[in-house]
Design a protein around this motif. Sequence first.
Motif, PDB file in Angstrom:
ATOM      1  N   MET A   1       0.835  -1.203   0.000  1.00  0.00           N
ATOM      2  CA  MET A   1       0.000   0.000   0.000  1.00  0.00           C
ATOM      3  C   MET A   1       0.870   1.254   0.000  1.00  0.00           C
ATOM      4  O   MET A   1       0.570   2.219  -0.693  1.00  0.00           O
ATOM      5  CB  MET A   1      -0.922  -0.012   1.227  1.00  0.00           C
ATOM      6  N   ALA A   2       1.950   1.237   0.785  1.00  0.00           N
ATOM      7  CA  ALA A   2       2.861   2.385   0.803  1.00  0.00           C
ATOM      8  C   ALA A   2       3.483   2.597  -0.575  1.00  0.00           C
ATOM      9  O   ALA A   2       3.669   3.738  -1.021  1.00  0.00           O
ATOM     10  CB  ALA A   2       3.941   2.181   1.857  1.00  0.00           C
ATOM     11  N   ALA A   3       3.797   1.479  -1.255  1.00  0.00           N
ATOM     12  CA  ALA A   3       4.370   1.588  -2.595  1.00  0.00           C
ATOM     13  C   ALA A   3       3.371   2.218  -3.564  1.00  0.00           C
ATOM     14  O   ALA A   3       3.732   3.061  -4.399  1.00  0.00           O
ATOM     15  CB  ALA A   3       4.798   0.205  -3.096  1.00  0.00           C
ATOM     16  N   LYS A   4       2.110   1.825  -3.467  1.00  0.00           N
ATOM     17  CA  LYS A   4       1.097   2.403  -4.357  1.00  0.00           C
ATOM     18  C   LYS A   4       0.961   3.903  -4.129  1.00  0.00           C
ATOM     19  O   LYS A   4       0.851   4.683  -5.087  1.00  0.00           O
ATOM     20  CB  LYS A   4      -0.252   1.715  -4.132  1.00  0.00           C
ATOM     21  N   VAL A   5       0.978   4.309  -2.862  1.00  0.00           N
ATOM     22  CA  VAL A   5       0.869   5.737  -2.553  1.00  0.00           C
ATOM     23  C   VAL A   5       2.052   6.493  -3.157  1.00  0.00           C
ATOM     24  O   VAL A   5       1.895   7.552  -3.773  1.00  0.00           O
ATOM     25  CB  VAL A   5       0.810   5.952  -1.023  1.00  0.00           C
ATOM     26  N   ALA A   6       3.262   5.938  -2.993  1.00  0.00           N
ATOM     27  CA  ALA A   6       4.455   6.602  -3.518  1.00  0.00           C
ATOM     28  C   ALA A   6       4.437   6.661  -5.041  1.00  0.00           C
ATOM     29  O   ALA A   6       4.797   7.681  -5.644  1.00  0.00           O
ATOM     30  CB  ALA A   6       5.702   5.875  -3.024  1.00  0.00           C
ATOM     31  N   LEU A   7       4.012   5.575  -5.676  1.00  0.00           N
ATOM     32  CA  LEU A   7       3.957   5.548  -7.134  1.00  0.00           C
ATOM     33  C   LEU A   7       2.930   6.546  -7.665  1.00  0.00           C
ATOM     34  O   LEU A   7       3.193   7.275  -8.627  1.00  0.00           O
ATOM     35  CB  LEU A   7       3.634   4.144  -7.619  1.00  0.00           C
ATOM     36  N   ASN A   8       1.758   6.567  -7.049  1.00  0.00           N
ATOM     37  CA  ASN A   8       0.724   7.512  -7.482  1.00  0.00           C
ATOM     38  C   ASN A   8       1.192   8.953  -7.339  1.00  0.00           C
ATOM     39  O   ASN A   8       0.935   9.801  -8.202  1.00  0.00           O
ATOM     40  CB  ASN A   8      -0.564   7.298  -6.698  1.00  0.00           C
ATOM     41  N   ALA A   9       1.909   9.228  -6.225  1.00  0.00           N
ATOM     42  CA  ALA A   9       2.438  10.578  -6.012  1.00  0.00           C
ATOM     43  C   ALA A   9       3.470  10.936  -7.072  1.00  0.00           C
ATOM     44  O   ALA A   9       3.633  12.112  -7.426  1.00  0.00           O
ATOM     45  CB  ALA A   9       3.058  10.690  -4.625  1.00  0.00           C
ATOM     46  N   GLY A  10       4.152   9.910  -7.607  1.00  0.00           N
ATOM     47  CA  GLY A  10       5.127  10.133  -8.668  1.00  0.00           C
ATOM     48  C   GLY A  10       4.525  10.101 -10.053  1.00  0.00           C
ATOM     49  O   GLY A  10       5.263  10.102 -11.045  1.00  0.00           O
ATOM     50  N   GLY A  11       3.206  10.057 -10.136  1.00  0.00           N
ATOM     51  CA  GLY A  11       2.537  10.096 -11.423  1.00  0.00           C
ATOM     52  C   GLY A  11       2.469   8.765 -12.137  1.00  0.00           C
ATOM     53  O   GLY A  11       2.221   8.718 -13.345  1.00  0.00           O
ATOM     54  N   VAL A  12       2.674   7.663 -11.413  1.00  0.00           N
ATOM     55  CA  VAL A  12       2.635   6.329 -12.006  1.00  0.00           C
ATOM     56  C   VAL A  12       1.305   5.667 -11.662  1.00  0.00           C
ATOM     57  O   VAL A  12       0.907   5.625 -10.500  1.00  0.00           O
ATOM     58  CB  VAL A  12       3.801   5.466 -11.497  1.00  0.00           C
ATOM     59  N   VAL A  13       0.627   5.144 -12.663  1.00  0.00           N
ATOM     60  CA  VAL A  13      -0.685   4.532 -12.473  1.00  0.00           C
ATOM     61  C   VAL A  13      -0.526   3.125 -11.896  1.00  0.00           C
ATOM     62  O   VAL A  13       0.279   2.323 -12.388  1.00  0.00           O
ATOM     63  CB  VAL A  13      -1.452   4.449 -13.805  1.00  0.00           C
ATOM     64  N   THR A  14      -1.282   2.817 -10.844  1.00  0.00           N
ATOM     65  CA  THR A  14      -1.248   1.492 -10.222  1.00  0.00           C
ATOM     66  C   THR A  14      -2.643   0.873 -10.239  1.00  0.00           C
ATOM     67  O   THR A  14      -3.636   1.542 -10.519  1.00  0.00           O
ATOM     68  CB  THR A  14      -0.767   1.577  -8.760  1.00  0.00           C
ATOM     69  N   THR A  15      -2.694  -0.421  -9.925  1.00  0.00           N
ATOM     70  CA  THR A  15      -3.980  -1.100  -9.816  1.00  0.00           C
ATOM     71  C   THR A  15      -4.736  -0.597  -8.590  1.00  0.00           C
ATOM     72  O   THR A  15      -4.155  -0.081  -7.639  1.00  0.00           O
ATOM     73  CB  THR A  15      -3.773  -2.616  -9.697  1.00  0.00           C
ATOM     74  N   GLY A  16      -6.050  -0.776  -8.591  1.00  0.00           N
ATOM     75  CA  GLY A  16      -6.885  -0.307  -7.490  1.00  0.00           C
ATOM     76  C   GLY A  16      -6.857  -1.253  -6.295  1.00  0.00           C
ATOM     77  O   GLY A  16      -6.243  -2.319  -6.331  1.00  0.00           O
ATOM     78  N   THR A  17      -7.524  -0.842  -5.224  1.00  0.00           N
ATOM     79  CA  THR A  17      -7.599  -1.644  -4.006  1.00  0.00           C
ATOM     80  C   THR A  17      -9.042  -1.696  -3.521  1.00  0.00           C
ATOM     81  O   THR A  17      -9.701  -0.655  -3.425  1.00  0.00           O
ATOM     82  CB  THR A  17      -6.721  -1.047  -2.893  1.00  0.00           C
ATOM     83  N   VAL A  18      -9.544  -2.903  -3.239  1.00  0.00           N
ATOM     84  CA  VAL A  18     -10.872  -3.056  -2.649  1.00  0.00           C
ATOM     85  C   VAL A  18     -10.796  -2.772  -1.155  1.00  0.00           C
ATOM     86  O   VAL A  18     -11.544  -1.958  -0.620  1.00  0.00           O
ATOM     87  CB  VAL A  18     -11.427  -4.474  -2.908  1.00  0.00           C
ATOM     88  N   CYS A  19      -9.875  -3.441  -0.468  1.00  0.00           N
ATOM     89  CA  CYS A  19      -9.660  -3.206   0.954  1.00  0.00           C
ATOM     90  C   CYS A  19      -8.403  -3.933   1.402  1.00  0.00           C
ATOM     91  O   CYS A  19      -7.821  -4.731   0.652  1.00  0.00           O
ATOM     92  CB  CYS A  19     -10.863  -3.628   1.795  1.00  0.00           C
ATOM     93  N   VAL A  20      -7.993  -3.665   2.625  1.00  0.00           N
ATOM     94  CA  VAL A  20      -6.839  -4.327   3.237  1.00  0.00           C
ATOM     95  C   VAL A  20      -7.295  -4.938   4.551  1.00  0.00           C
ATOM     96  O   VAL A  20      -7.918  -4.268   5.373  1.00  0.00           O
ATOM     97  CB  VAL A  20      -5.691  -3.332   3.498  1.00  0.00           C
ATOM     98  N   ILE A  21      -6.996  -6.227   4.735  1.00  0.00           N
ATOM     99  CA  ILE A  21      -7.324  -6.932   5.982  1.00  0.00           C
ATOM    100  C   ILE A  21      -6.021  -7.158   6.726  1.00  0.00           C
ATOM    101  O   ILE A  21      -5.179  -7.953   6.309  1.00  0.00           O
ATOM    102  CB  ILE A  21      -8.006  -8.283   5.700  1.00  0.00           C
ATOM    103  N   SER A  22      -5.814  -6.437   7.814  1.00  0.00           N
ATOM    104  CA  SER A  22      -4.518  -6.512   8.502  1.00  0.00           C
ATOM    105  C   SER A  22      -4.623  -6.917   9.966  1.00  0.00           C
ATOM    106  O   SER A  22      -3.612  -6.926  10.673  1.00  0.00           O
ATOM    107  CB  SER A  22      -3.806  -5.156   8.409  1.00  0.00           C
ATOM    108  N   SER A  23      -5.817  -7.253  10.424  1.00  0.00           N
ATOM    109  CA  SER A  23      -5.969  -7.634  11.834  1.00  0.00           C
ATOM    110  C   SER A  23      -7.191  -8.524  11.986  1.00  0.00           C
ATOM    111  O   SER A  23      -8.038  -8.634  11.082  1.00  0.00           O
ATOM    112  CB  SER A  23      -6.139  -6.376  12.700  1.00  0.00           C
ATOM    113  N   TYR A  24      -7.321  -9.130  13.168  1.00  0.00           N
ATOM    114  CA  TYR A  24      -8.499  -9.956  13.442  1.00  0.00           C
ATOM    115  C   TYR A  24      -9.750  -9.090  13.539  1.00  0.00           C
ATOM    116  O   TYR A  24     -10.853  -9.544  13.227  1.00  0.00           O
ATOM    117  CB  TYR A  24      -8.291 -10.753  14.726  1.00  0.00           C
ATOM    118  N   GLY A  25      -9.582  -7.837  13.962  1.00  0.00           N
ATOM    119  CA  GLY A  25     -10.713  -6.923  13.972  1.00  0.00           C
ATOM    120  C   GLY A  25     -11.241  -6.678  12.570  1.00  0.00           C
ATOM    121  O   GLY A  25     -12.458  -6.638  12.351  1.00  0.00           O
TER     122      GLY A  25
END
Length: 257
Positions: A1-25
């Motif tokens: 996700m951090a890479a996508k943010v950095a790439l987008n900020a640099g004007g590079v198009v990335t694939t989309g994201t539905v969601c991120v599951i990172s915890s039991y919550g």
Amino acid sequence: MAAKVALNAGGVVTTGTVCVISSYGDLLDFDPLRDLPDSWAIKPARGSQGDGILLAVRREANNWYKGSGGKLTPADVMNHLRRIVDGGFSGDTAAEDAALIEPLIRPDKRIAGLVPEGLPDVRVISLREHPLMAMMRLPTNASDGKANLHQRAIGAAVDIETGIITRAMVVGEVITHHPDTGAKLIGHQLPEWDTVLEMSSRCSAAIGLGYLGVDIILDENDGPMILEVNAHPGIEIQNINQKGLRRAMALAGERFN
């Protein structure tokens, strides 16, 4: 996700994201039937060699189906997400992980006919702003729709200057046609090659890596998009191209002690 943010900020198009599951919550709040689209890709943030990637190409009623035709129930999806969060694919049994859920990309029609199901992608090895070597990875029925060489996908050498496939292999065997579709691979021109190279050349500055492997997909509607950037890309690309990276790196200005 951090890479996508950095790439987008640099004007590079990335694939989309539905969601991120990172915890039991996150798992408790997640409902596959409510939250998943009809086709999707689930992958571990810390995975490698395609382990832990799960793809669904369509939905029928309350179930999804893989490229091979295998059924995925909501319980199957939740069990897979739980295993990712537990670190089952991270390569470190002590490390928890996060599951990235992305829309399944539909391949450009100019390459879709090469494969039975799944999404071909292009791997470009770059040194700073210099693309050095490229290959296309094409799913097969044996690879379950995944473009991963370790799971019996095809590796096809792509001429870095022209974007034309010059050689293809599957599990060490040299081939000329796709074993499932019969489509001729050698001589096939990849679309929008200049854009693929231009995107690859911009990733180093955006991410901060001098040497990297850039994975690019060709979407039927949005064209080339960055799927991910790899800090430690495998070197099987040399066998497929029958060329060494060291010489290409030297020509790009790298000095070796």
